[in-house]
Every structure is written in structure tokens, then in C-alpha cells.
Motif scaffolding. Structure first.
Motif, PDB file in Angstrom:
ATOM      1  N   ASP A 634      32.681  50.309  42.006  1.00 44.68           N
ATOM      2  CA  ASP A 634      32.041  49.008  42.205  1.00 44.68           C
ATOM      3  C   ASP A 634      32.872  48.158  43.173  1.00 44.68           C
ATOM      4  OD1 ASP A 634      30.027  49.684  40.523  1.00 44.68           O
ATOM      5  OD2 ASP A 634      30.656  48.428  38.849  1.00 44.68           O
ATOM      6  N   THR A 635      32.166  47.321  43.917  1.00 41.15           N
ATOM      7  CA  THR A 635      32.807  46.382  44.842  1.00 41.15           C
ATOM      8  C   THR A 635      32.451  44.964  44.425  1.00 41.15           C
ATOM      9  OG1 THR A 635      32.710  47.959  46.661  1.00 41.15           O
ATOM     10  CG2 THR A 635      32.980  45.660  47.248  1.00 41.15           C
ATOM     11  N   PHE A 636      33.439  44.077  44.434  1.00 45.53           N
ATOM     12  CA  PHE A 636      33.204  42.688  44.030  1.00 45.53           C
ATOM     13  C   PHE A 636      34.150  41.782  44.808  1.00 45.53           C
ATOM     14  CE2 PHE A 636      35.654  45.067  40.892  1.00 45.53           C
ATOM     15  CZ  PHE A 636      36.888  44.457  40.972  1.00 45.53           C
ATOM     16  N   PRO A 637      33.795  40.498  44.936  1.00 44.21           N
ATOM     17  CA  PRO A 637      34.629  39.578  45.733  1.00 44.21           C
ATOM     18  C   PRO A 637      35.806  39.023  44.927  1.00 44.21           C
ATOM     19  CG  PRO A 637      32.667  38.459  44.969  1.00 44.21           C
ATOM     20  CD  PRO A 637      32.532  39.882  44.502  1.00 44.21           C
ATOM     21  N   ILE A 638      36.939  38.873  45.595  1.00 45.95           N
ATOM     22  CA  ILE A 638      38.113  38.210  45.028  1.00 45.95           C
ATOM     23  C   ILE A 638      38.567  37.153  46.029  1.00 45.95           C
ATOM     24  CG2 ILE A 638      40.516  38.459  44.323  1.00 45.95           C
ATOM     25  CD1 ILE A 638      39.919  41.254  43.396  1.00 45.95           C
ATOM     26  N   GLU A 639      38.708  35.928  45.513  1.00 42.67           N
ATOM     27  CA  GLU A 639      39.157  34.819  46.365  1.00 42.67           C
ATOM     28  C   GLU A 639      40.554  34.397  45.932  1.00 42.67           C
ATOM     29  OE1 GLU A 639      37.862  30.263  47.673  1.00 42.67           O
ATOM     30  OE2 GLU A 639      36.586  31.445  46.340  1.00 42.67           O
ATOM     31  N   LEU A 640      41.508  34.474  46.846  1.00 42.06           N
ATOM     32  CA  LEU A 640      42.884  34.104  46.578  1.00 42.06           C
ATOM     33  C   LEU A 640      43.193  32.749  47.210  1.00 42.06           C
ATOM     34  CD1 LEU A 640      44.459  37.628  47.162  1.00 42.06           C
ATOM     35  CD2 LEU A 640      43.844  36.563  44.981  1.00 42.06           C
ATOM     36  N   SER A 641      44.453  32.305  47.089  1.00 41.53           N
ATOM     37  CA  SER A 641      44.816  30.978  47.594  1.00 41.53           C
ATOM     38  C   SER A 641      44.583  30.852  49.092  1.00 41.53           C
ATOM     39  CB  SER A 641      46.296  30.692  47.287  1.00 41.53           C
ATOM     40  OG  SER A 641      46.533  30.722  45.913  1.00 41.53           O
ATOM     41  N   LYS A 642      44.830  31.934  49.825  1.00 37.60           N
ATOM     42  CA  LYS A 642      44.660  31.925  51.271  1.00 37.60           C
ATOM     43  C   LYS A 642      43.769  33.091  51.682  1.00 37.60           C
ATOM     44  CE  LYS A 642      49.181  32.086  51.798  1.00 37.60           C
ATOM     45  NZ  LYS A 642      50.524  32.131  52.406  1.00 37.60           N
ATOM     46  N   GLY A 643      43.190  32.963  52.840  1.00 38.83           N
ATOM     47  CA  GLY A 643      42.416  34.072  53.390  1.00 38.83           C
ATOM     48  C   GLY A 643      40.954  34.112  53.000  1.00 38.83           C
ATOM     49  N   GLY A 644      40.530  33.184  52.136  1.00 41.71           N
ATOM     50  CA  GLY A 644      39.124  33.157  51.756  1.00 41.71           C
ATOM     51  C   GLY A 644      38.746  34.325  50.857  1.00 41.71           C
ATOM     52  N   GLU A 645      37.455  34.558  50.739  1.00 40.97           N
ATOM     53  CA  GLU A 645      36.926  35.597  49.852  1.00 40.97           C
ATOM     54  C   GLU A 645      36.925  36.952  50.554  1.00 40.97           C
ATOM     55  OE1 GLU A 645      33.463  34.760  47.045  1.00 40.97           O
ATOM     56  OE2 GLU A 645      32.535  36.075  48.530  1.00 40.97           O
ATOM     57  N   GLN A 646      37.385  38.004  49.838  1.00 42.58           N
ATOM     58  CA  GLN A 646      37.386  39.359  50.375  1.00 42.58           C
ATOM     59  C   GLN A 646      36.811  40.312  49.342  1.00 42.58           C
ATOM     60  OE1 GLN A 646      40.964  40.778  52.264  1.00 42.58           O
ATOM     61  NE2 GLN A 646      41.712  38.701  52.657  1.00 42.58           N
ATOM     62  N   TYR A 648      36.774  43.721  47.283  1.00 44.68           N
ATOM     63  CA  TYR A 648      37.686  44.743  46.786  1.00 44.68           C
ATOM     64  C   TYR A 648      36.896  45.810  46.033  1.00 44.68           C
ATOM     65  CZ  TYR A 648      41.937  42.113  47.904  1.00 44.68           C
ATOM     66  OH  TYR A 648      42.953  41.470  48.558  1.00 44.68           O
ATOM     67  N   THR A 649      37.387  47.040  46.065  1.00 47.49           N
ATOM     68  CA  THR A 649      36.730  48.159  45.399  1.00 47.49           C
ATOM     69  C   THR A 649      37.571  48.608  44.207  1.00 47.49           C
ATOM     70  OG1 THR A 649      35.756  48.915  47.471  1.00 47.49           O
ATOM     71  CG2 THR A 649      35.829  50.503  45.660  1.00 47.49           C
ATOM     72  N   LEU A 650      36.931  48.772  43.068  1.00 49.93           N
ATOM     73  CA  LEU A 650      37.608  49.232  41.861  1.00 49.93           C
ATOM     74  C   LEU A 650      37.783  50.759  41.960  1.00 49.93           C
ATOM     75  CD1 LEU A 650      38.701  48.464  39.032  1.00 49.93           C
ATOM     76  CD2 LEU A 650      36.424  48.981  38.131  1.00 49.93           C
ATOM     77  N   VAL A 651      39.040  51.190  42.009  1.00 44.27           N
ATOM     78  CA  VAL A 651      39.299  52.625  42.190  1.00 44.27           C
ATOM     79  C   VAL A 651      39.895  53.274  40.943  1.00 44.27           C
ATOM     80  CG1 VAL A 651      39.602  52.395  44.676  1.00 44.27           C
ATOM     81  CG2 VAL A 651      41.600  52.161  43.161  1.00 44.27           C
ATOM     82  N   GLY A 652      40.276  52.474  39.943  1.00 43.86           N
ATOM     83  CA  GLY A 652      40.863  53.063  38.747  1.00 43.86           C
ATOM     84  C   GLY A 652      40.802  52.117  37.565  1.00 43.86           C
ATOM     85  N   ILE A 653      40.664  52.697  36.381  1.00 40.86           N
ATOM     86  CA  ILE A 653      40.659  51.930  35.130  1.00 40.86           C
ATOM     87  C   ILE A 653      41.722  52.543  34.229  1.00 40.86           C
ATOM     88  CG2 ILE A 653      39.320  51.265  33.098  1.00 40.86           C
ATOM     89  CD1 ILE A 653      36.798  51.469  34.806  1.00 40.86           C
ATOM     90  N   TYR A 654      42.645  51.714  33.740  1.00 41.33           N
ATOM     91  CA  TYR A 654      43.726  52.229  32.897  1.00 41.33           C
ATOM     92  C   TYR A 654      43.516  51.830  31.441  1.00 41.33           C
ATOM     93  CZ  TYR A 654      45.456  47.562  34.259  1.00 41.33           C
ATOM     94  OH  TYR A 654      45.557  46.221  34.536  1.00 41.33           O
ATOM     95  N   GLU A 655      44.147  52.580  30.563  1.00 39.34           N
ATOM     96  CA  GLU A 655      44.036  52.334  29.131  1.00 39.34           C
ATOM     97  C   GLU A 655      44.666  50.987  28.783  1.00 39.34           C
ATOM     98  OE1 GLU A 655      44.633  55.299  25.519  1.00 39.34           O
ATOM     99  OE2 GLU A 655      46.571  54.579  26.275  1.00 39.34           O
ATOM    100  N   ALA A 656      43.947  50.189  28.003  1.00 43.53           N
ATOM    101  CA  ALA A 656      44.450  48.866  27.619  1.00 43.53           C
ATOM    102  C   ALA A 656      45.568  49.002  26.583  1.00 43.53           C
ATOM    103  CB  ALA A 656      43.324  48.005  27.062  1.00 43.53           C
ATOM    104  N   THR A 657      46.603  48.212  26.747  1.00 41.38           N
ATOM    105  CA  THR A 657      47.700  48.123  25.783  1.00 41.38           C
ATOM    106  C   THR A 657      48.005  46.641  25.584  1.00 41.38           C
ATOM    107  OG1 THR A 657      49.494  48.097  27.418  1.00 41.38           O
ATOM    108  CG2 THR A 657      48.661  50.268  26.719  1.00 41.38           C
ATOM    109  N   PRO A 658      48.788  46.297  24.565  1.00 38.53           N
ATOM    110  CA  PRO A 658      49.120  44.874  24.381  1.00 38.53           C
ATOM    111  C   PRO A 658      49.766  44.240  25.610  1.00 38.53           C
ATOM    112  CG  PRO A 658      49.660  46.086  22.409  1.00 38.53           C
ATOM    113  CD  PRO A 658      49.268  47.110  23.445  1.00 38.53           C
ATOM    114  N   ILE A 659      50.456  45.035  26.447  1.00 36.27           N
ATOM    115  CA  ILE A 659      51.060  44.497  27.663  1.00 36.27           C
ATOM    116  C   ILE A 659      50.047  44.472  28.795  1.00 36.27           C
ATOM    117  CG2 ILE A 659      52.829  44.887  29.420  1.00 36.27           C
ATOM    118  CD1 ILE A 659      54.607  46.046  27.293  1.00 36.27           C
TER     119      ILE A 659
END
Length: 859
Positions: A634-646, A648-659
Motif C-alpha cells: 500500500d502507498t499512503f501520504p506522509i507529511e513531515l515538518s519540511k518538504g511537504g507531503e510525500q 511512501y510505500t509499506l514494504v514490511g510489517i513487524y511483530e508488535a512488542t511492548p517496545i
């Protein structure tokens, strides 16, 4: 009826005093929060007015532009143009920066403050708006000079002529300067609010903070005689460059004071608010029990009123009038105590942060006064309502003869309790498993219903549970008599114990959650993190947005140290937006090499790949992916402090842990669009056989120029995580202390009133041979049974609620285990025993000293 009620009230001053104390405690915390906030705000307002007393107009960045990167700046030409506006007497550009940290001359450690800013600025010595004046030495005239405030000199142990190391955040490095002079504020004050102040040569400060000479972050303007601030603002407004606005000095001061008040209100509300809520909630039970027993004692008196023609409405009203009067007295005393609490808090906080704020008197607005009386009287009337209705039901015949009034059956009360507890438990369970946007309201309502239900069911549990407790503490004849007295009126015992039950429930729940969290963190960090050295940043001078921390060059230097195998820095941003929404709660990070981070933290791929990330690739945990409906590819937009909206493509999902739960990891390329380039954490693994202590010393040397950075091992990381729970648990333990104080008053009140009821009985016991010591042990046993009963009920409820919440957090991967702190729970029971003994001292002393013949002849 009114005169009779007032006479009756005055005849019971001692007994009602204990109920008044409960109101005083709750109202004092409530009103104290507002008095403290208003008083501190007034002092800051006075400080701001004194700072800007010569400022008619301020030209500053707009609220939106202040967060832009790069931030808007004024040029020297623009400041000169503002100075030419008709009516302007003088104009001066502002050169300031935050996070400019001096180091102690003696030991080389960074100087820290208690949350006050650490300020750097530019100085020429001829500033008409200067807040400081020279006390020693001179102004900085060379790039290697600094002039510092007297407070800074004291904290850094620096004097004129010393070499002072200073961290410069804009260039992310520390440099050494010569102390050229010492300055003080007006009135010979060392500081304004516990801040450090370092002044540089103006041109050097502009190049360092703004990247070029002749740049300013804003401007101050003074007005010629006869020109008002509003007139000058209107003239200047049209010349304000894009991204800037003109405000009158008064408006700028008011805006700054409002920001201070918002911050203070949040702190005082979250600190004092829980104490007020617990005190008032516990106080309801004490007040209810007090009026309930008083009504029972006055049964013949009230029945006589009915026989003389008083209606049930008049009888009810007479009891409620007493409640209102008690509420007014308690609220008045609570308001006065709150004012004292606010005064003490204002002095303590300013002393803690080292501030020298001007005095502004104690500020008592309308809000704390209104709230004090509304809440105090309302709580008292609510608590007295049921006893008032019960008083009106006393039959007139009861006035003619002494009739027994047996305790009513518990069937109806138990049915009502079950009707509340069962749906409350079900609603709590549903909320803990997650029901969308209704989760929090459902949880609050469910817990409230469950708590009320168990409270109503507690009289049903009195005989079996309190009886079991009585077997453990009811030794000998006196002890058995005390246990029987506690079981004689299950309703009274349960209501008395409920005051302690509230506090113990709260702290038991928190203890279970804290123990579970601490054990989870300890097990997770020790089993999954393959780093022997941890570099951390204490973000006391601002949000962790890349503007505080340590540089990538420092990380490279750490990587090159002998004995270091890998070093993984983490960069964090807190102001990004993901898919047009808020970032994950657990954080939005960036790393140099995802593959190294994966191995360092033993991260397991659920889907996709956790290898090195491309410039527009991202990975996230399974909980975040599920909650946002993402899948690999999936591809979705991410807007950071600088550079406007870009995109990004989700390439991996990791197992959730408390950290690693509710989090997202971006590539190193994204850091260029963060607000700052600094890393906030780094994890360092060592070669086999490397000397960890020697490597840690070298890492500390590398990081010594970054003042907010500490170097430790895995245990220090555990301490960082668990410190928050320890602080929260400490605050909640103080709440338990408040509940215990009120519970002591409740038990004391119940014992005093029950002794009054059993005067003849006590006389008979003394007449048949029970000694004074026996009477003391009897009353003490009764008190301990009530206290331990309330404590055990609270522990059972608290542990049940804590386990339920912990189980829900395990389902969300915030926890991995449930830990029950048995030692803490045992300590709670011992505290209850001590509380019971203390509460019994005075009633036992009075009961043991009753005149035997007068007691037998009583009534």
C-alpha cells in the motif's frame, strides 16, 4: 422546625466536625488548584510587564509562521524601516535562541534547569530595551567572548576571565568562550525564572543562530510621547513583512501570560484534580454515614415532631437544612485552606525552579469561590439525601415508646447492587476489548457502575468476609465482642469501610498495572535488545523533534571506536502527519539501516521485508497496520515538518512488542525533512570479548559535547521506561494517603456514634467485670475489622480491575505478562491495621472511661 433543626445541629458539633473535615479536604484541593494557577499567572504577568515596560509594539512571527522551517527573519533594513515609522521612538531587533547550554567550569558537566529555558542572545551594550545591565566586566566584543547572567555564573561556577564551554544547538556542537562580563536584571536579580542566559557578540550570534549577519527573529518598538500603543501598532502593521504581525506590548504580554496560564492550569488540574475527586468521593461515604447514624439517634425526636404535626416534608427539609449548613461551613473552611494551599504551592514551585518572580499577592477569582460552595454543598446534600428520606419515614408511634428498629433485610440492596455490578463488569470488559470511539466513555461508565454495584453489595459481604477477618484479629472475650459489634450493623460497617475501599482500589489497580509494565519492560529489553550500551536524550528543553539530541557525526565516531560492533541511531519526529491523520502513538522514527535495527531488536517480519529501506519506503507494526487497514504494497501520504507531503510505500510489517507497537520506521533520507537532524537515541552492540566499561567511557567522551545526552546500559533504559510508572504510582500512593485520612475520620466517627448508642450496654459490660483494657481492646478490634474489611474489598476490586486492564493491554501488545505485587498488597493490609488502631484510640479512651452507674442509668 428550622429553629429545632439548628438547635439539634449545634448540639452535635463534635460529631459533625468530622464530616466537615472531609468536605474541607476535597474543597481545599479543588480551590487550591485554581488559586495556585491564578497566583502564579499573576506573578508571571507582572514579570512580563516589567520586562516589556518600555515596549509599545512587538513585531513577531505569526502563530503559523513560527513553526515554519526555515523560520521567517527580519533583515537589518526592515528593522531600520520600522524605526522610521512616525511615532516610533526607538527600534531594536531581537536575537535569541533556546537550548544554549553552559557547562560547569569545575567538572565539565552541563548545567541544567528545572524546566526553565536556557537562552542565548546577541548583545551590543547599547540596546534601549535591554533587560540586563553589567554588574562586572564588559559586553562581548569578539567572537570568542560571552557575557552571562549572575545566575548562570553561579550554576556554572564561572567568573570573569574563565573559559566557559557552551553548547550551540544551531550548529550542534560545543565551543569554548571567554567570560567577558556578568549581568543582572533590574532590581539586582540574578534571574527571572530560573533560566540561564548567555550573550554573544551580535554578529556572531546572528551567524550562529540565523545563518547570516543582519538577521533578527523579531523587533521591539517604543513610542514617542502622545502616541498610544494601538496607534503605533496600526501604523506598523502595514509594514510588517510576510510571516510577521504587529502586536501592542500589552497584547503580547497578555498572550504570553495566557500561554503560561494554560500550562499552569494543566499542571495544577492534573495534580490537584485527582486529590479533590478522591477526597470528595470518599467524603460522600463519611457524610452519608454521619447523617445516617444521627438520624437513627434522633428517631424519637423526629417522631415526636411528626406526632406534633410536622409533615414528612418538614422533617426531610430539617435534615437537609443541617446538611446545607454543614456544607457551607465545610466549603468556607475548605476555600480558606485552598487559599493557603495555593500560597504555599506558589512559593514552593518558584523556589523549586529557582525563579525570582515579583510578588503579585494571592489571587482568588470567582471560579474557585463558586466551585467551592457549589461542590461542597452539593456533595453534602447528596450524601445526606437518603438519611433525610429515612428520617421522614419515622412513625409518630416511635415517639411514645422505645421500640427496636432492626436492620432492614439486604435483599433489595443486593438486587440493586447486582443490577449495577453485572452490566458494569460487562461494559468494562467490552471497553477493554475495544469498541472504537466509545471505548473511553464505556470504560468510565462500566467502572463506575461496577464500583457502585460492589459498594451496594458490600453489606452482603460484611458478615462472611468481616467475620473471617474477625477470626484472625478477634482474640479473647473482648476481641469477640468487638467483632460482633462490627457485624451488628452490616450497612454501617460497609459504608464506613467504603471510604478506605476507594483509595485501596485505586492504588491496587495502579500497582498491578505498574508491576506488569515493569516486568514486561524488564523481560522485553533483556530478551530482545542486543545492545550493551544505550545512548539517550533527556528532552527537558523541548519536544523530541530532531532539534535536541546528538549528531550523526558523533554516531560515526562511536562506530569507529575499538570494541564497537554496530551502532544504530534513532531519529524521532512528533509533528508528522500520516495518511491525513495523526502519527502513530508509539512514535515515527527513522534509522540509518533497517536491517541492522531489525537484528539489534530481534524484530520478526509478519509480512514483507525488514531489510534496508529505500528513500520512500516504510515499515510498521502489525497493530498499526491492522488499525489503519494497511497491507504490504500500500502507498499512503506522509507529511513531515519540511518538504511537504510525500508518498511512501509499506514494504514490511513487524511483530508488535511492548517496545515496538503503534509505531512506524522511515528511512534515513526522511530525516532531512524532520525539524532537526539530531538523533534522540542510539543502541551500541560490542564485539565479543570487548571491555564494556572501557567502551562506555569512550562513548561518554564522544557524547560529552551534547548536554542532554546520557550514556548507560540496558538497565538505564529499563530505568527510563519504569521511571514514569514509578512517578505515577507515587502520586497515586499519596491519593491513598488522602483516602486513609478520611477513612480514619469515618471509622472514628462511626465508633464515637456507636459508643453513644451503646452507652447502657457498655455500662453493663463494665458492671459484669469487663476491665477498661478489655473495653479498649473491644473497640480497637471493631475498628481494625472495619479497616481491614475495606482494605481487602479494595484489594480484591483493584486486583480484578488491574488484571482485566492488563489483559486488554496484552491483547494490544503493550504488555506481555501480568504481575501481581503481593508484597505491596500485604503492606496495604498492614497499613489498614495501623489505621484501624489509630482510629480507635480516642473512641476507646472515651468508652473505657464511662461512668459505670451513669451509663447503666442512661436513658
Amino acid at each position: 422546625m428550622l429553629r429545632a433543626s439548628l438547635k439539634s445541629l449545634l448540639s452535635r458539633k463534635l460529631r459533625l466536625t468530622l464530616a466537615i473535615v472531609a468536605i474541607v479536604l476535597g474543597v481545599s484541593f479543588l480551590s487550591g488548584a485554581f488559586v495556585l494557577s491564578d497566583s502564579l499567572t499573576a506573578r508571571f504577568e507582572k514579570l512580563l510587564r516589567s520586562i516589556n515596560q518600555n515596549v509599545a509594539v512587538q513585531v513577531m512571527p505569526t502563530e503559523d509562521a513560527a513553526d515554519d522551517d526555515p523560520r521567517p527573519l527580519l533583515t537589518q533594513q526592515q528593522v531600520d524601516a520600522l524605526a522610521q515609522v512616525p511615532g516610533v521612538a526607538a527600534a531594536q531587533g531581537d536575537i535569541t535562541a533556546l537550548g544554549v547550554v553552559p557547562f560547569d567550569v569545575r567538572d565539565g558537566k552541563p548545567v541544567t534547569t528545572q524546566g526553565a529555558p536556557q537562552i542565548g542572545g546577541g548583545a551590543t551594550g547599547d540596546d534601549p530595551f535591554a533587560l540586563v545591565s553589567l554588574a562586572d566586566g564588559r559586553w562581548p566584543t569578539a567572537e570568542t567572548d560571552v557575557t552571562i547572567s549572575r545566575y548562570t555564573a553561579e550554576q556554572a561556577h564561572a567568573a570573569v576571565g574563565d573559559r566557559l564551554k557552551v553548547y550551540l544547538p544551531e550548529v550542534n556542537e560545543a565551543r569554548e568562550f571567554t567570560v567577558a562580563g556578568i549581568v543582572v536584571y533590574e532590581g539586582d536579580r540574578d534571574s527571572l525564572a530560573g533560566e540561564t542566559l548567555i550573550l554573544f557578540q551580535e554578529a556572531f550570534a546572528q551567524r550562529t543562530f540565523y545563518g547570516a549577519e543582519g538577521r533578527f527573529s523579531g523587533a521591539y518598538l517604543s513610542a514617542e510621547p502622545g502616541v498610544t500603543q494601538e496607534e503605533l501598532r496600526d501604523r506598523v502593521a502595514s509594514l510588517a513583512p510576510a510571516g510577521f504581525e504587529a502586536k501592542t506590548g500589552e497584547q503580547a504580554n497578555e498572550d504570553a501570560a495566557n500561554e503560561v496560564q494554560e500550562g499552569l492550569s494543566a499542571v495544577t488540574t492534573y495534580f490537584f484534580g485527582p486529590f479533590a475527586i478522591v477526597a470528595l468521593l470518599v467524603g460522600i461515604f463519611l457524610i452519608f454515614n454521619t447523617f445516617n447514624i444521627l438520624v437513627a439517634q434522633r428517631a424519637q425526636e423526629l417522631a415526636l415532631f411528626r406526632a406534633m404535626g410536622a409533615s414528612w416534608r418538614q422533617v426531610t427539609s430539617s435534615v437537609l437544612v443541617e446538611a446545607v449548613l454543614v456544607g457551607v461551613v465545610g466549603s468556607t473552611l475548605g476555600l480558606l485552606a485552598g487559599i493557603g494551599l495555593g500560597m504555599a504551592g506558589s512559593s514552593a514551585l518558584t523556589a523549586f525552579i529557582g525563579a525570582q518572580l515579583p510578588g503579585a499577592g494571592i489571587q482568588v477569582g470567582a471560579t474557585p469561590i463558586i466551585l467551592a460552595y457549589v461542590v461542597g454543598v452539593l456533595v453534602t446534600v447528596i450524601a445526606a439525601f437518603v438519611p433525610a428520606i429515612r428520617a421522614s419515614a419515622v412513625p409518630p408511634l416511635a415517639a411514645m415508646r422505645d421500640i427496636a428498629r432492626p436492620d432492614k433485610p439486604l435483599l433489595v440492596l443486593s438486587i440493586v447492587g447486582a443490577a449495577l455490578a453485572v452490566p458494569g463488569a460487562a461494559l468494562t470488559g467490552a471497553a477493554l476489548t475495544g469498541i472504537g470511539g466509545l471505548t473511553l466513555p464505556a470504560l468510565l461508565i462500566g467502572v463506575l457502575l461496577f464500583f457502585l454495584g460492589v459498594t451496594l453489595l458490600s453489606p452482603l459481604l460484611t458478615r462472611p468476609l468481616a467475620g473471617l477477618i474477625g477470626r484472625a484479629v478477634g482474640w479473647g472475650t473482648s476481641g469477640k465482642l468487638g467483632v460482633r459489634n462490627a457485624l451488628r450493623n452490616p450497612r454501617r460497617t460497609a459504608v464506613t469501610a467504603a471510604a478506605l475501599m476507594i483509595g485501596v482500589t485505586l492504588v491496587s489497580t495502579a500497582s498491578v498495572l505498574a508491576a506488569s509494565f515493569n516486568k514486561t519492560i524488564d523481560e522485553t529489553i533483556n530478551s530482545t535488545i542486543g545492545a550493551e550500551i544505550v545512548i539517550q536524550t533527556n528532552s527537558t528543553q523541548g519536544p523530541p523533534d530532531g532539534t535536541i539530541g546528538f549528531s550523526s557525526e558523533a554516531v560515526d565516531e562511536v562506530r569507529a571506536l575499538p570494541g564497537v560492533d554496530q551502532a544504530v541511531p534513532f531519529y524521532l519526529t512528533v509533528d508528522g502527519r500520516v495518511d491525513d491523520g495523526a502519527p502513530p502513538f508509539g512514535g515515527m522514527f527513522a534509522v540509518d539501516d533497517m536491517a541492522v535495527a531489525r537484528d539489534m531488536f530481534a524484530m520478526k517480519a509478519v509480512d514483507g521485508d525488514l531489510g534496508t529501506l529505500g528513500p520512500t519506503e516504510v515499515v510498521t507494526d502489525e497493530n498499526t497496520a491492522k488499525s489503519r487497514g494497511w497491507k504490504v504494497g500500500d502507498t499512503f501520504p506522509i507529511e513531515l515538518s519540511k518538504g511537504g507531503e510525500q508518498q511512501y510505500t509499506l514494504v514490511g510489517i513487524y511483530e508488535a512488542t511492548p517496545i515496538w507497537t503503534d509505531s512506524m520506521i522511515l528511512p534515513r533520507a526522511a530525516v532531512s525533512n524532520f525539524k532537526g537532524p539530531l538523533a534522540i537515541q542510539a543502541y551500541v552492540s560490542l564485539d565479543d570479548g570487548a571491555d564494556a566499561a572501557a567502551v562506555k567511557t569512550e562513548v561518554e567522551r564522544v557524547m560529552s559535547d551534547f548536554p542532554l545526552v546520557t550514556v548507560g546500559d540496558r538497565s538505564s533504559l529499563i530505568d527510563q521506561f519504569t521511571s514514569f510508572t514509578d512517578i505515577a504510582l507515587g502520586i497515586i500512593s499519596v491519593l491513598l494517603g488522602v483516602a486513609i485520612v478520611i477513612a480514619l475520620l469515618g471509622i472514628l466517627n462511626t465508633l464515637l456514634l456507636s459508643i453513644y448508642e451503646r452507652t447502657r450496654e457498655l455500662g453493663m459490660l463494665r458492671a459484669v467485670g469487663l476491665s477498661r483494657g478489655g473495653v479498649t481492646r473491644m473497640v480497637g478490634t471493631e475498628s481494625v475489622v472495619m479497616a481491614v474489611f475495606g482494605c481487602v474489598l479494595g484489594i480484591v476490586m483493584g486486583v480484578a480491575l488491574g488484571v482485566a486492564i492488563a489483559a486488554a493491554l496484552i491483547d494490544r501488545d503493550f504488555l506481555t505478562t501480568i504481575a501481581i505485587p503481593w508484597l505491596s498488597l500485604i503492606i496495604f493490609v498492614l497499613i489498614a491495621v495501623v489505621a484501624g488502631v489509630l482510629a480507635a484510640l480516642w473512641p476507646a479512651w472515651r468508652a473505657a472511661r464511662l461512668n459505670v452507674l451513669a451509663a447503666i442509668a442512661y436513658e
